[in-house]
Enzyme design. Structure first.
Site, mmCIF file in Angstrom:
data_model
loop_
_atom_site.group_PDB
_atom_site.id
_atom_site.type_symbol
_atom_site.label_atom_id
_atom_site.label_comp_id
_atom_site.label_asym_id
_atom_site.label_seq_id
_atom_site.Cartn_x
_atom_site.Cartn_y
_atom_site.Cartn_z
ATOM 1 N N ARG A 279 22.631 63.726 -33.976
ATOM 2 C CA ARG A 279 23.833 63.026 -34.436
ATOM 3 C C ARG A 279 24.759 64.063 -35.041
ATOM 4 N NH1 ARG A 279 21.754 59.194 -38.839
ATOM 5 N NH2 ARG A 279 20.309 60.923 -38.882
ATOM 6 N N LYS B 243 20.275 61.452 -54.632
ATOM 7 C CA LYS B 243 19.925 60.334 -53.746
ATOM 8 C C LYS B 243 19.162 59.225 -54.468
ATOM 9 C CE LYS B 243 19.377 63.228 -49.645
ATOM 10 N NZ LYS B 243 18.568 63.452 -48.436
ATOM 11 N N GLU C 34 15.342 63.952 -44.380
ATOM 12 C CA GLU C 34 14.506 62.848 -44.862
ATOM 13 C C GLU C 34 13.543 62.426 -43.761
ATOM 14 O OE1 GLU C 34 16.087 58.949 -45.310
ATOM 15 O OE2 GLU C 34 17.496 59.160 -43.663
ATOM 16 N N ASN D 78 12.071 58.959 -42.151
ATOM 17 C CA ASN D 78 12.336 57.513 -42.122
ATOM 18 C C ASN D 78 11.131 56.746 -41.598
ATOM 19 O OD1 ASN D 78 15.446 57.513 -42.558
ATOM 20 N ND2 ASN D 78 15.114 59.047 -40.964
ATOM 21 N N GLU E 123 18.179 53.367 -47.995
ATOM 22 C CA GLU E 123 18.231 53.815 -46.610
ATOM 23 C C GLU E 123 19.530 53.336 -45.980
ATOM 24 O OE1 GLU E 123 15.938 55.688 -45.295
ATOM 25 O OE2 GLU E 123 14.709 55.538 -47.087
ATOM 26 N N GLY E 124 19.868 53.945 -44.877
ATOM 27 C CA GLY E 124 20.925 53.378 -44.050
ATOM 28 C C GLY E 124 22.297 53.987 -44.245
ATOM 29 N N ARG F 29 11.262 58.568 -37.838
ATOM 30 C CA ARG F 29 12.172 59.632 -37.401
ATOM 31 C C ARG F 29 12.303 60.635 -38.534
ATOM 32 N NH1 ARG F 29 17.659 57.570 -36.763
ATOM 33 N NH2 ARG F 29 17.993 58.720 -38.671
ATOM 34 N N LYS G 1 12.448 58.087 -50.952
ATOM 35 C CA LYS G 1 12.895 59.464 -51.216
ATOM 36 C C LYS G 1 12.066 60.082 -52.344
ATOM 37 C CE LYS G 1 16.999 59.220 -48.644
ATOM 38 N NZ LYS G 1 16.997 57.872 -48.098
ATOM 39 N N SER H 29 16.777 54.193 -35.909
ATOM 40 C CA SER H 29 17.703 53.783 -34.856
ATOM 41 C C SER H 29 18.117 54.942 -33.955
ATOM 42 C CB SER H 29 18.926 53.112 -35.473
ATOM 43 O OG SER H 29 19.538 53.986 -36.370
HETATM 44 P P1 ADP Z 1 19.955 57.762 -45.726
HETATM 45 O O1 ADP Z 1 18.592 57.233 -45.994
HETATM 46 O O2 ADP Z 1 21.021 56.944 -46.339
HETATM 47 O O3 ADP Z 1 20.161 58.042 -44.265
HETATM 48 P P2 ADP Z 1 19.881 60.647 -46.044
HETATM 49 O O4 ADP Z 1 18.928 61.338 -46.926
HETATM 50 O O5 ADP Z 1 19.600 60.746 -44.591
HETATM 51 O O6 ADP Z 1 20.018 59.139 -46.519
HETATM 52 O O7 ADP Z 1 21.326 61.211 -46.319
HETATM 53 C C1 ADP Z 1 22.451 60.727 -45.613
HETATM 54 C C2 ADP Z 1 23.265 61.875 -45.039
HETATM 55 O O8 ADP Z 1 23.646 62.778 -46.077
HETATM 56 C C3 ADP Z 1 22.506 62.738 -44.046
HETATM 57 O O9 ADP Z 1 22.573 62.180 -42.757
HETATM 58 C C4 ADP Z 1 23.219 64.058 -44.162
HETATM 59 O O10 ADP Z 1 24.411 64.046 -43.396
HETATM 60 C C5 ADP Z 1 23.614 64.112 -45.622
HETATM 61 N N1 ADP Z 1 22.577 64.853 -46.392
HETATM 62 C C6 ADP Z 1 21.478 64.342 -46.965
HETATM 63 N N2 ADP Z 1 20.736 65.286 -47.577
HETATM 64 C C7 ADP Z 1 21.392 66.456 -47.380
HETATM 65 C C8 ADP Z 1 21.142 67.804 -47.781
HETATM 66 N N3 ADP Z 1 20.077 68.150 -48.511
HETATM 67 N N4 ADP Z 1 22.037 68.740 -47.405
HETATM 68 C C9 ADP Z 1 23.126 68.416 -46.677
HETATM 69 N N5 ADP Z 1 23.427 67.166 -46.289
HETATM 70 C C10 ADP Z 1 22.568 66.185 -46.628
HETATM 71 MG MG MG Z 2 19.336 59.468 -43.062
#
Ligand code: ADP
Ligand code: MG
Length: 488
Positions: A464, A378, A140, A142, A382-383, A124, A320, A147
């Site tokens: 979402r 970051k 990101e 995945n 994940e998750g 995804r 990442k 899910s």
């Molecule tokens: P995870 O692997 O834990 O899902 P993500 O990279 O998806 O990590 O980050 C989790 C959440 O943080 C995202 O769903 C989003 O809401 C927020 N987020 C992540 N990166 C950004 C970004 N560059 N700008 C704004 N919000 C972000």
């Molecule tokens: Mg995410």
């Protein structure tokens, strides 16, 4: 291209809408378990927006269009074994707790012998629509345990039902629809992810079972999974459309439930049933591995003949750190040789910095302290719930040894639009504004050794949303909800 406002309903119409959302959702399995304690017959309506959220149609079409390129890119990364394993090896020393452990599993599996070169990936790619550039930007990519593909189809159908029944209309005429039919698009992710799993099953059956459709999918799940109904939707589609059975087993119990036939190519059996595809809906966070046996599960299954979804290398390709490296043109062009394709996906990149001792890394170390408000930090996790935002970044970095900084990436924040949609959660309406994240599902089956891509598909979408005041959007974690879009 004008955008319609959200429907404006009076109190009575709103109450009616909430009642109808609830009954439609519960009737159609748009459900999850509440936080523990609960009994297994006590699921609740999944948190959901009561209206669809606007998204530009051209950006949605673009996200679908580039999914096949992203899938190919990540397949190619895994097939470039030497490049990927060098990166992961280095990363393992700064992130010992997870990347290091997965890497160790890979080395042990390699030592036992990896007999299956073909692997399956259900992916995804997540985006936010950035108001500053008027484009979708990737959050990101995945590659493990993606899910909400099962529930997403039901969210679109819920909004469609409400629209068809005139419940969004505020003019007293209760049969007029507020959105046009083609403005609400329904995700086919439940069906298409199941079809993705079936590509793996079919490959296995053709190759090892003379085409007989008698192998199963083994879904490896977390104990006390609250999002079980999302997984069930895919299981049921796989049975209905492809006549393939899925068995569910909790990660810590796997070794007591399976057998590997060492005299017959390391075939994997679950209670006597031959397993063609091992489908992980678990094993993406260090806390799941708090007993040593769970790492053994990963090693054991990796050495079996079953097709893994995903293999350890495919899971690790979604780190990442890899996403950060791909923002460099010279690296990206190792994996994709077509300029048009490169440009299409580069458009969706944000600036992402390493935190190592390279020039970019040194610049990032400065930016993290001088302009933290522009960034999210970051780790290789994940998750949800793992990132560090804005002015928390300097203190956080000061609190850990400098030798661990390399395990993080520093990413520019995307600026999503705040919409006045309303979230329905536990019977309560939350209306302090939302921001949304679009996810596009994909599936690919490929040979990790030869790089041949046997199958590459787009598999529907997910939206979402979360209250605009929260940094993270985990639906189960209590920050977010499922949504669907109104395309304009
Ligand atoms: P995870 O692997 O834990 O899902 P993500 O990279 O998806 O990590 O980050 C989790 C959440 O943080 C995202 O769903 C989003 O809401 C927020 N987020 C992540 N990166 C950004 C970004 N560059 N700008 C704004 N919000 C972000
Ligand atoms: Mg995410």
């Amino acid at each position: 291209m004008s955008v319609k406002e959200f429907p404006s309903l009076n109190e009575q119409q709103l109450q009616r809408l909430v009642y109808e959302v609830t009954q439609f959702g519960l009737s159609n399995g748009l459900i999850m378990y509440p936080p523990a304690p609960y009994l297994n017959y006590q699921p609740v309506l999944a948190p959901i927006t009561i209206y669809p959220t606007p998204l530009p149609r051209d950006q949605f079409l673009k996200s679908l269009d580039i999914q096949l390129i992203y899938n190919k890119l990540y397949a190619n990364i895994v097939s470039e074994n030497e490049w990927l394993t060098n990166i992961i090896k280095t990363l393992s020393s700064s992130d010992k707790d997870f990347t290091g452990k997965l890497w160790d599993c890979y080395l042990k599996a390699l030592n036992n012998g990896i007999v299956q070169d073909v692997s399956l990936s259900l992916t995804r790619s997540d985006y936010m629509y950035d108001e500053l550039s008027n484009q979708i930007k990737q959050v990101e990519f995945n590659t493990v345990s993606v899910s909400f593909g099962g529930l997403s189809s039901k969210v679109g159908k819920t909004h469609q039902y409400l629209n068809q029944n005139g419940l969004y209309s505020n003019n007293g005429d209760n049969i007029s629809t507020y959105y046009k039919e083609n403005e609400i698009v329904i995700s086919e992710s439940d069906e298409k992810l199941a079809t993705g799993l079936y590509t793996g099953v079919k490959y296995y059956n053709d190759k090892y079972l003379n085409g007989e459709n008698k192998s199963i999918v083994l879904m490896i799940i977390q104990p006390n999974e609250r999002n079980a109904f999302d997984q069930r939707a895919i299981e049921y589609q796989l049975l209905k459309n492809h006549n393939v059975i899925t068995k569910r087993v909790e990660l810590p119990n796997v070794l007591s439930m399976v057998k590997i036939d060492k005299n017959n190519s390391n075939k994997l059996y679950y209670q006597g049933l031959e397993v063609s595809v091992v489908y992980y809906r678990s094993a993406y966070g260090p806390s799941e591995f708090n007993q040593p046996e769970t790492w053994d599960v990963r090693i054991t299954l990796e050495s079996s003949l079953s097709i893994k979804c995903p293999s350890l290398l495919t899971q690790l390709s979604g780190s990442k750190k890899i996403q950060q490296l791909l923002t460099k043109k010279d690296i990206l062009s190792k994996f994709i040789d077509n300029d048009l394709e490169i440009n299409k996906i580069t458009d969706t990149f944000c600036k992402i910095y390493p935190l190592d001792e390279s020039n970019d890394g040194l610049l990032a170390r400065k930016l993290a302290f001088e302009k933290p408000d522009n960034f999210v930090l970051k780790p290789q996790r994940e998750g949800g719930g793992n990132n560090i935002y804005k002015d928390d970044i300097p203190n956080f970095l000061n609190s850990i040894p400098k030798s661990e900084w390399e395990a993080y990436i520093l990413m520019e924040l995307i600026h999503p639009k705040i919409h006045n949609n309303i979230i329905l959660r536990n019977g309560e309406l939350l209306n302090d504004g939302i921001v949304s994240e679009l996810g596009i599902f994909g599936t690919y089956l490929f040979n990790e050794k030869t790089g041949e891509i046997l199958n590459n598909n787009v598999a529907g979408h997910l939206l979402r949303s979360k209250t605009s005041s929260s940094n993270e959007g985990g639906v189960a974690a209590g920050f977010g909800c499922v949504d669907n879009m109104y395309l304009y």
